[in-house]
Design a protein around this motif. Structure first.
Motif, mmCIF file in Angstrom:
data_model
loop_
_atom_site.group_PDB
_atom_site.id
_atom_site.type_symbol
_atom_site.label_atom_id
_atom_site.label_comp_id
_atom_site.label_asym_id
_atom_site.label_seq_id
_atom_site.Cartn_x
_atom_site.Cartn_y
_atom_site.Cartn_z
ATOM 1 N N GLU A 83 37.509 33.235 37.993
ATOM 2 C CA GLU A 83 37.169 34.425 38.758
ATOM 3 C C GLU A 83 37.486 35.664 37.933
ATOM 4 O O GLU A 83 38.029 35.583 36.838
ATOM 5 C CB GLU A 83 37.987 34.437 40.055
ATOM 6 C CG GLU A 83 37.651 33.298 40.984
ATOM 7 C CD GLU A 83 38.512 33.306 42.229
ATOM 8 O OE1 GLU A 83 39.224 34.293 42.473
ATOM 9 O OE2 GLU A 83 38.458 32.322 42.957
ATOM 10 N N ALA A 84 37.179 36.812 38.495
ATOM 11 C CA ALA A 84 37.387 38.075 37.801
ATOM 12 C C ALA A 84 38.880 38.379 37.637
ATOM 13 O O ALA A 84 39.723 37.886 38.388
ATOM 14 C CB ALA A 84 36.725 39.200 38.597
ATOM 15 N N VAL A 85 39.186 39.210 36.648
ATOM 16 C CA VAL A 85 40.549 39.700 36.442
ATOM 17 C C VAL A 85 40.962 40.471 37.698
ATOM 18 O O VAL A 85 40.212 41.303 38.203
ATOM 19 C CB VAL A 85 40.613 40.615 35.200
ATOM 20 C CG1 VAL A 85 41.954 41.299 35.097
ATOM 21 C CG2 VAL A 85 40.319 39.817 33.945
ATOM 22 N N THR A 86 42.147 40.178 38.198
ATOM 23 C CA THR A 86 42.615 40.809 39.429
ATOM 24 C C THR A 86 43.565 41.971 39.138
ATOM 25 O O THR A 86 44.036 42.131 38.015
ATOM 26 C CB THR A 86 43.360 39.784 40.306
ATOM 27 O OG1 THR A 86 44.548 39.375 39.610
ATOM 28 C CG2 THR A 86 42.488 38.588 40.644
ATOM 29 N N MET A 87 43.868 42.739 40.186
ATOM 30 C CA MET A 87 44.828 43.827 40.039
ATOM 31 C C MET A 87 46.189 43.262 39.644
ATOM 32 O O MET A 87 46.884 43.847 38.822
ATOM 33 C CB MET A 87 44.920 44.636 41.337
ATOM 34 C CG MET A 87 43.651 45.400 41.588
ATOM 35 S SD MET A 87 43.605 46.656 42.896
ATOM 36 C CE MET A 87 44.915 46.358 43.983
ATOM 37 N N GLY A 88 46.565 42.130 40.186
ATOM 38 C CA GLY A 88 47.830 41.499 39.815
ATOM 39 C C GLY A 88 47.847 41.098 38.347
ATOM 40 O O GLY A 88 48.863 41.267 37.665
ATOM 41 N N ASP A 89 46.715 40.581 37.840
ATOM 42 C CA ASP A 89 46.620 40.224 36.416
ATOM 43 C C ASP A 89 46.859 41.454 35.544
ATOM 44 O O ASP A 89 47.559 41.385 34.538
ATOM 45 C CB ASP A 89 45.234 39.646 36.085
ATOM 46 C CG ASP A 89 44.945 38.326 36.770
ATOM 47 O OD1 ASP A 89 45.896 37.570 37.047
ATOM 48 O OD2 ASP A 89 43.751 38.056 37.026
#
Length: 193
Positions: A83-89
Motif C-alpha cells: 500500500e501507499a506510504v502512510t503518515m506513520g511511515d
C-alpha cells in the motif's frame, strides 16, 4: 491532514511533536489547540494524495546546512506491491533518520569548520540527554545524534509538497519544516487557551 503547516496560525502546528521523542508520542491539535495522541487511524492514512509507494523528504534545518548535503534526503519506500506510504511511515522515518549517531569524522569536521555551530549542537546534545526520560549517562554514552545538530529547531512545524522536473518527469517530494519550541504560555498569548 496533520502533516501540513497550520495556515490559520503558523506558530501552532497541527501536529505537536518534538522530533527528539518517538513519533508515537506525537499529538494532533484541533482548531481550539486541544491535543490528542495521534491514534493509529491517522498514522495509517496515506501521506500523499494520490498515495505513493515511496516518498522523498528534504530538510534544511540543520545548524550547518552542509550536513544536510552530506546526510542526503530521507527516503521512505514500500515494496511496489504494498500500500501507499502512510503518515506513520513518514513520521517514523523522520525520527529514525535524525536519531542516527553523528560519525566521529563528521564531529571533527563540524568542530573545526564551524566552532560556534559545534557549540550550539553540543549544547543541544546535553540538553537532550538531560531531558530524556531515560538515564542521562546512558544517553550521553550513546553519543551525539543528528537531531542535536538541529539545535533549538527540533519541533515539527509541518510538511509541504514540492515538485522537480527532470527529463519531462515530474517528481514530488516533501519538504520538512522545523521550528524552535514555543515558550511556556505562548498559546495563551495567541488567544488559543
Amino acid at each position: 491532514m496533520f502533516l501540513t503547516p497550520n495556515e490559520a496560525n503558523g506558530n501552532l502546528p497541527w501536529l505537536q511533536w518534538d522530533i527528539r521523542l518517538p513519533s508515537r508520542l506525537a499529538q494532533r491539535r484541533n482548531h481550539y489547540a486541544q491535543t490528542k495522541r495521534l491514534c493509529s487511524k491517522y498514522r495509517k492514512q496515506p501521506a500523499t494524495v494520490p498515495g505513493l509507494s515511496w516518498v522523498k523528504i528534504s530538510y534544511n534545518a540543520t545548524i550547518v546546512s552542509a550536513f544536510s548535503n552530506r546526510w542526503g534526503d530521507i527516503l521512505v519506500e514500500k515494496p511496489a506491491s504494498a500500500e501507499a506510504v502512510t503518515m506513520g511511515d513518514v513520521l517514523d522515518a523522520i525520527y529514525d533518520f535524525f536519531h542516527q549517531q553523528v560519525r566521529h569524522e563528521e564531529m571533527l569536521d563540524f568542530r573545526s569548520s564551524v566552532p560556534e555551530a559545534w557549540a550550539a549542537a553540543e549544547k543541544a546534545f546535553y540538553q537532550r540527554c538531560d531531558q530524556s526520560p531515560g538515564i542521562t549517562q546512558v544517553e550521553v554514552s550513546g553519543g551525539m545524534r543528528r537531531v542535536d545538530c538541529l539545535g533549538e529547531r527540533h519541533t515539527f512545524w509541518g510538511m509541504w509538497v514540492m515538485h522537480t522536473c527532470e527529463r519531462n518527469v515530474v517528481t514530488p517530494w516533501l519538504n520538512l519544516g522545523l521550528m524552535p519550541d514555543l515558550p511556556p504560555g505562548q498559546f495563551t498569548s495567541m488567544g488559543w487557551e
